[in-house]
Design a protein around this motif. Structure first.
Motif, PDB file in Angstrom:
ATOM      1  N   ALA A   1       0.829  -1.212   0.000  1.00  0.00           N
ATOM      2  CA  ALA A   1       0.000   0.000   0.000  1.00  0.00           C
ATOM      3  C   ALA A   1       0.861   1.259   0.000  1.00  0.00           C
ATOM      4  O   ALA A   1       0.558   2.244  -0.688  1.00  0.00           O
ATOM      5  N   SER A   2       1.944   1.239   0.750  1.00  0.00           N
ATOM      6  CA  SER A   2       2.819   2.418   0.783  1.00  0.00           C
ATOM      7  C   SER A   2       3.533   2.594  -0.557  1.00  0.00           C
ATOM      8  O   SER A   2       3.714   3.721  -1.024  1.00  0.00           O
ATOM      9  N   LEU A   3       3.900   1.505  -1.186  1.00  0.00           N
ATOM     10  CA  LEU A   3       4.544   1.615  -2.496  1.00  0.00           C
ATOM     11  C   LEU A   3       3.579   2.166  -3.539  1.00  0.00           C
ATOM     12  O   LEU A   3       3.970   2.968  -4.390  1.00  0.00           O
ATOM     13  N   GLU A   4       2.317   1.762  -3.482  1.00  0.00           N
ATOM     14  CA  GLU A   4       1.336   2.289  -4.427  1.00  0.00           C
ATOM     15  C   GLU A   4       1.156   3.793  -4.216  1.00  0.00           C
ATOM     16  O   GLU A   4       1.036   4.564  -5.174  1.00  0.00           O
ATOM     17  N   GLY A   5       1.128   4.223  -2.953  1.00  0.00           N
ATOM     18  CA  GLY A   5       1.029   5.655  -2.668  1.00  0.00           C
ATOM     19  C   GLY A   5       2.230   6.419  -3.180  1.00  0.00           C
ATOM     20  O   GLY A   5       2.093   7.512  -3.755  1.00  0.00           O
ATOM     21  N   MET A   6       3.423   5.862  -3.024  1.00  0.00           N
ATOM     22  CA  MET A   6       4.633   6.517  -3.520  1.00  0.00           C
ATOM     23  C   MET A   6       4.655   6.531  -5.040  1.00  0.00           C
ATOM     24  O   MET A   6       5.194   7.457  -5.658  1.00  0.00           O
ATOM     25  N   ARG A   7       4.073   5.524  -5.656  1.00  0.00           N
ATOM     26  CA  ARG A   7       3.975   5.493  -7.119  1.00  0.00           C
ATOM     27  C   ARG A   7       3.061   6.607  -7.616  1.00  0.00           C
ATOM     28  O   ARG A   7       3.365   7.297  -8.602  1.00  0.00           O
ATOM     29  N   ARG A   8       1.945   6.814  -6.936  1.00  0.00           N
ATOM     30  CA  ARG A   8       1.027   7.896  -7.309  1.00  0.00           C
ATOM     31  C   ARG A   8       1.698   9.254  -7.142  1.00  0.00           C
ATOM     32  O   ARG A   8       1.562  10.142  -7.984  1.00  0.00           O
ATOM     33  N   LEU A   9       2.422   9.430  -6.046  1.00  0.00           N
ATOM     34  CA  LEU A   9       3.119  10.693  -5.812  1.00  0.00           C
ATOM     35  C   LEU A   9       4.196  10.935  -6.859  1.00  0.00           C
ATOM     36  O   LEU A   9       4.364  12.067  -7.338  1.00  0.00           O
ATOM     37  N   ARG A  10       4.906   9.878  -7.230  1.00  0.00           N
ATOM     38  CA  ARG A  10       6.016  10.030  -8.190  1.00  0.00           C
ATOM     39  C   ARG A  10       5.543  10.624  -9.517  1.00  0.00           C
ATOM     40  O   ARG A  10       6.284  11.359 -10.175  1.00  0.00           O
ATOM     41  N   ARG A  11       4.309  10.339  -9.900  1.00  0.00           N
ATOM     42  CA  ARG A  11       3.796  10.822 -11.181  1.00  0.00           C
ATOM     43  C   ARG A  11       3.736  12.345 -11.251  1.00  0.00           C
ATOM     44  O   ARG A  11       3.748  12.920 -12.336  1.00  0.00           O
TER      45      ARG A  11
END
Length: 324
Positions: free
Chosen positions: A149-159
């Protein structure tokens, strides 16, 4: 005859193999071993709580007090009201090419804590103009368990982050997060440094691994190869190594971890600061032995999704020579 290491057969073996290549076998074994050991217990050998969020009665006590006081709804709403806090660092020896250089500083995001909070962070960051983004750790809600879940959140932020963001890990972050974060395009500095180049001039940015929970920071290794007299910035999750960093010769020190107290008395006075350091380095700008520092209150929340008298913040630091 050249010996070729056998290809890892399982996910755990692949992780350890990749971490050993990235960090070196000793650092990789140390970080993984400490993490696995801490995940299995509530209290470490020194009598300190390893995972305060496992102490569910503390969660209930904080929420109960806020509810009884009628402040819980307000405190939860406060946690989603992002603001940009700007600060100016004067460095007389800053190369002229870096005059006005702007650094977006994000910390303690805990991206899987609350979906609306993450959306508020993303929308807020999209509208900020900056030259470099740095992140100083604690991307995960818990200090143990799953990382997806934290990786998915960081992926969204990275965009929405421009350029190559520079990051370090915090005490909530698993070393298992390192390969996927780097695959997303974050450059994670674990006792390492990199050089930002402008017109043939350089700003050196170093980052250390977590100094609070895992105690795997190495300031000497992070600085190896940085020429004397150059402008330097150190990224650390926690301010706890403020004295060592200052005497190591860094010019600037950016960190988080404390959340500014998160639940504060009127006037922003922290009730508690979860860090082994004096209060003068626990929040906002500070100086020591020629080094300037900034401890951000952070954009996210920990333990309880609530803030009182301590708004969430993203930071925009401007570097200047101080002339003109």
């Amino acid at each position: 005859m050249t010996h070729v290491a056998p290809k890892p057969q399982h996910d755990d073996e692949l992780l350890e193999y990749r971490l050993a290549l990235r960090l070196g076998p000793v650092h990789a074994r140390q970080r993984l071993g400490i993490e696995r050991e801490f995940e299995s217990r509530l209290v470490d050998p020194g009598g300190h709580f390893c995972h305060v969020e496992k102490w569910y009665s503390l969660h209930g006590l904080i929420r109960g007090c806020l509810r009884l006081s009628g402040l819980l709804g307000r405190a939860e709403s406060n946690a989603r009201r992002m603001r940009t806090v700007e600060h100016r660092f004067v460095l007389p020896h800053l190369p002229e090419a870096f005059e006005g250089f702007r650094i977006l500083h994000l910390t303690d995001l805990h991206v899987d804590m609350d979906a609306p909070m993450l959306e508020a962070i993303i929308q807020h960051v999209e509208g900020i103009d900056y030259d470099l983004c740095v992140l100083t750790g604690d991307y995960r809600k818990l200090t143990w368990g799953p990382i997806e879940a934290s990786l998915e959140g960081m992926r969204r932020l990275r965009r929405v982050l421009r350029g190559t963001p520079l990051a370090v890990l915090g005490n909530h972050d698993s070393i298992r997060m390192l390969p996927p974060l780097e695959d997303m395009g974050y450059q994670v500095l674990l006792n390492e440094h990199t050089a930002i180049e402008r017109d043939g001039n350089h700003l050196y940015v170093a980052g250390v691994d977590d100094a609070h929970f895992y105690k795997v920071d190495n300031l000497q290794r992070a600085a190896e190869g940085i020429p004397n007299g150059k402008a330097t910035l150190l990224l650390s999750h926690t301010p706890e190594i403020w004295r060592q960093a200052a005497h190591a010769g860094y010019d600037l020190f950016l960190c988080g971890h404390t959340h500014g107290g998160q639940i504060c008395l009127p006037g922003g006075i922290p009730v508690l600061l979860d860090a082994d350091c004096p209060r003068f380095v626990g929040k906002g700008p500070w100086q020591h032995a020629g080094m300037q520092g900034y401890t951000s209150c952070g954009a996210g929340t920990s333990m309880v999704h609530a803030r009182l008298n301590c708004p969430p913040e993203v930071n925009l630091h401007t570097l200047t020579r101080g002339t003109g």
